[in-house]
Design a protein around this motif. Structure first.
Motif, short mmCIF file in Angstrom:
data_model
loop_
_atom_site.label_atom_id
_atom_site.label_comp_id
_atom_site.label_asym_id
_atom_site.label_seq_id
_atom_site.Cartn_x
_atom_site.Cartn_y
_atom_site.Cartn_z
N LEU A 229 1.19 -13.38 8.26
CA LEU A 229 1.32 -12.16 7.67
C LEU A 229 1.82 -12.06 6.20
N VAL A 230 0.80 -11.80 5.37
CA VAL A 230 1.42 -11.96 3.93
C VAL A 230 1.56 -10.45 3.40
N VAL A 231 2.83 -10.24 3.06
CA VAL A 231 3.17 -8.77 2.72
C VAL A 231 3.33 -8.70 0.98
N ASP A 232 2.38 -7.84 0.37
CA ASP A 232 2.42 -7.59 -1.00
C ASP A 232 2.28 -6.05 -1.15
N VAL A 233 2.26 -5.49 -2.56
CA VAL A 233 2.17 -4.31 -2.71
C VAL A 233 0.47 -4.05 -2.87
N THR A 234 -0.05 -3.04 -2.83
CA THR A 234 -1.44 -2.82 -3.16
C THR A 234 -1.25 -1.35 -3.99
N HIS A 235 -2.40 -1.17 -4.67
CA HIS A 235 -2.59 -0.02 -5.47
C HIS A 235 -2.93 1.36 -4.65
N VAL A 236 -2.37 2.53 -4.91
CA VAL A 236 -2.69 3.65 -4.26
C VAL A 236 -3.52 4.38 -5.55
N SER A 237 -4.27 5.58 -4.89
CA SER A 237 -5.04 6.36 -5.57
C SER A 237 -4.53 7.89 -5.80
N ASP A 238 -3.42 7.91 -5.33
CA ASP A 238 -2.91 9.40 -4.95
C ASP A 238 -2.14 9.93 -6.05
N TYR A 239 -2.54 9.75 -7.32
CA TYR A 239 -1.76 10.27 -8.56
C TYR A 239 -2.72 10.42 -9.62
N PRO A 240 -2.40 11.47 -10.75
CA PRO A 240 -3.26 11.66 -11.89
C PRO A 240 -3.65 10.08 -12.43
N GLY A 241 -4.99 10.02 -12.57
CA GLY A 241 -5.54 8.79 -13.21
C GLY A 241 -5.65 7.61 -12.14
N GLY A 242 -5.35 7.99 -10.80
CA GLY A 242 -5.76 7.06 -9.84
C GLY A 242 -7.17 6.58 -9.65
N ARG A 243 -7.53 5.51 -9.11
CA ARG A 243 -8.78 5.08 -9.05
C ARG A 243 -9.17 4.72 -7.57
N ASP A 245 -12.17 4.68 -6.69
CA ASP A 245 -13.36 3.67 -6.78
C ASP A 245 -12.80 2.34 -6.51
N LYS A 246 -11.66 1.85 -7.06
CA LYS A 246 -11.18 0.62 -7.07
C LYS A 246 -10.18 0.47 -6.18
N ALA A 247 -9.08 1.22 -5.80
CA ALA A 247 -8.28 1.05 -4.92
C ALA A 247 -8.43 1.55 -3.46
N GLY A 248 -9.48 2.26 -3.35
CA GLY A 248 -9.80 3.08 -2.03
C GLY A 248 -8.92 4.38 -1.84
N ASP A 249 -9.07 4.97 -0.83
CA ASP A 249 -8.20 6.18 -0.49
C ASP A 249 -6.81 5.90 0.00
N ILE A 250 -5.97 5.14 -0.69
CA ILE A 250 -4.54 4.78 -0.15
C ILE A 250 -3.54 5.61 -0.79
N GLU A 251 -2.59 6.00 0.08
CA GLU A 251 -1.55 7.13 -0.38
C GLU A 251 -0.24 6.48 0.08
N LEU A 252 0.78 6.92 -0.84
CA LEU A 252 2.20 6.70 -0.36
C LEU A 252 2.42 7.45 0.83
N GLY A 253 3.42 6.77 1.65
CA GLY A 253 3.77 7.63 2.78
C GLY A 253 2.73 7.93 3.69
N ALA A 254 1.79 7.18 3.90
CA ALA A 254 0.59 7.14 4.80
C ALA A 254 0.71 5.97 5.62
N GLY A 255 1.37 5.08 5.66
CA GLY A 255 1.73 3.92 6.37
C GLY A 255 1.31 2.55 5.68
N PRO A 256 1.58 1.44 6.40
CA PRO A 256 1.05 0.13 6.11
C PRO A 256 -0.42 -0.02 5.86
N VAL A 257 -0.75 -0.71 5.01
CA VAL A 257 -2.22 -1.18 4.54
C VAL A 257 -2.49 -2.36 5.28
#
Length: 354
Positions: A229-243, A245-257
């Motif tokens: 199990l490899v843990v790294d960070v991933t992009h979210v799209s829940d901020y102004p300028g979020g993408r 289309d590239k990151a998917g609908d990932i949010e802070l505080g919504a759990g592991p990805v």
């Protein structure tokens, strides 16, 4: 998050660990895991490996994150005493100028700032983004001779930003990518050891991921594993300028990805999702059709192939001095790692059924 966990996280984040110069950060990690691991060792390049010994017939599961952060390196020192930069990893030229930095020398830290021409003095056609190699650090030296008394070519440089608590459970710092991954690997190991799981659990803090997943290649060759199990960070799209289309609908505080596709092994992915459901942990899914861009790309092809899944901590503003995460996500990733190790011995094999 209790005081011990918070202190460990902040010490990891505030200890400089640029790629190729990770030893100080690795020492922090090793000192922490020694309290509950049965064995801790490092290799010649500084990859750190901590092991909890399970039962003889249990599987061997690795929990990994990478220790290194992006930064800069002193490429040359000019006659006026300015330090000209090279990149360490994917340094972002759009956020560098006008920043406080620290040069990490053999004799200790040296403070500096990345030079920026004042807005009053720039012509409109000069408002361009200089490459990192065109930027320079001012340490206050009068000339080259004075600068070389304290700094050498090849010294690493990091932003001077440290940990800032935002509202709620949000935290900002440089180097969240990926000290949060090594934090979860250590915490996952601790939780697995406390639960006395049957699996043998190997927590790994790798080096030089930002330079091409090089530490993972070294470790993948060394270890005989049933799953990773490899843990790294991933992009979210829940901020102004979020993408999205590239990151998917990932949010802070919504759990592991949990990653799906490419290196992410379908059987282990489903096992991780089951462990999450049984532990009442909400997860987010992220597609990885071509690759993960993480250490997973080395582990999954090691030794003829090791079932691997990329689990991510949601992260805003990656590769800037102000990366933002939610510590609730962080704790849930560690809990998910431990939950998977607890269920891993139920599987005779993680091989796909063809």
């Amino acid at each position: 998050m209790n005081d011990s966990q918070w202190d460990f996280l902040t010490e990891l984040l505030e200890t400089p660990s640029p790629s190729g110069y990770e030893t100080r950060g690795q020492r922090v990690w090793v000192d922490y895991v020694e309290a509950f691991a049965d064995e801790v060792r490092t290799d010649d390049y500084g990859n750190a490996i901590a092991t909890y010994e399970g039962s003889d017939d249990g599987p061997t599961i690795a929990l990994t994150g990478h220790a290194d952060e992006i930064g800069f390196i002193v490429n040359r020192i000019d006659d006026d005493g300015f330090l000209h930069l090279g990149s360490i990893g994917g340094s972002d030229r759009t956020v560098t100028k006008g920043q406080h930095v620290t040069v990490h020398t053999a004799d200790g830290p040296v403070s500096g700032v990345i030079a920026q021409t004042a807005i009053h003095l720039r012509d409109a056609d000069e408002d361009k983004l200089d490459d990192i190699s065109e930027q320079a650090v001012d340490i206050g030296a009068a000339d080259r001779e004075e600068a070389t008394e304290v700094v050498e070519v090849g010294d690493p440089i990091t932003f001077s930003s440290t940990v800032e608590e935002l509202m709620g459970t949000r935290v900002a710092a440089r180097g969240m990518d990926n000290r949060v991954g090594t934090w979860t690997a250590a915490e996952g190991l601790r939780l697995a050891a406390e639960a006395e799981v049957d699996a043998t659990v190997v927590a790994v803090s790798t080096v030089q991921e930002e330079l091409g997943t090089r530490g993972a290649k070294m470790v993948g060759f060394q270890l005989d594993l049933d799953a990773v199990l490899v843990v790294d960070v991933t992009h979210v799209s829940d901020y102004p300028g979020g993408r999205p289309d590239k990151a998917g609908d990932i949010e802070l505080g919504a759990g592991p990805v949990v990653g799906r596709g490419s290196a992410n092994h379908p059987v282990v992915t489903q096992a991780v999702r089951k462990a999450a459901a049984d532990a009442d942990i909400d997860v987010q899914l992220q597609a990885a059709g071509m690759g993960t861009g993480t250490d997973a790309r080395e582990f999954f092809v090691a030794r003829g192939g090791v079932p691997t899944v990329n689990i991510s901590v949601p992260n805003r503003y990656m590769h800037t001095p102000v990366e933002v995460i939610d510590t609730d996500d962080l704790e849930e990733v560690a809990e998910l790692l431990a939950a998977f190790t607890e269920q891993a011995s139920r599987y005779d094999t993680f091989a796909v059924d063809v």
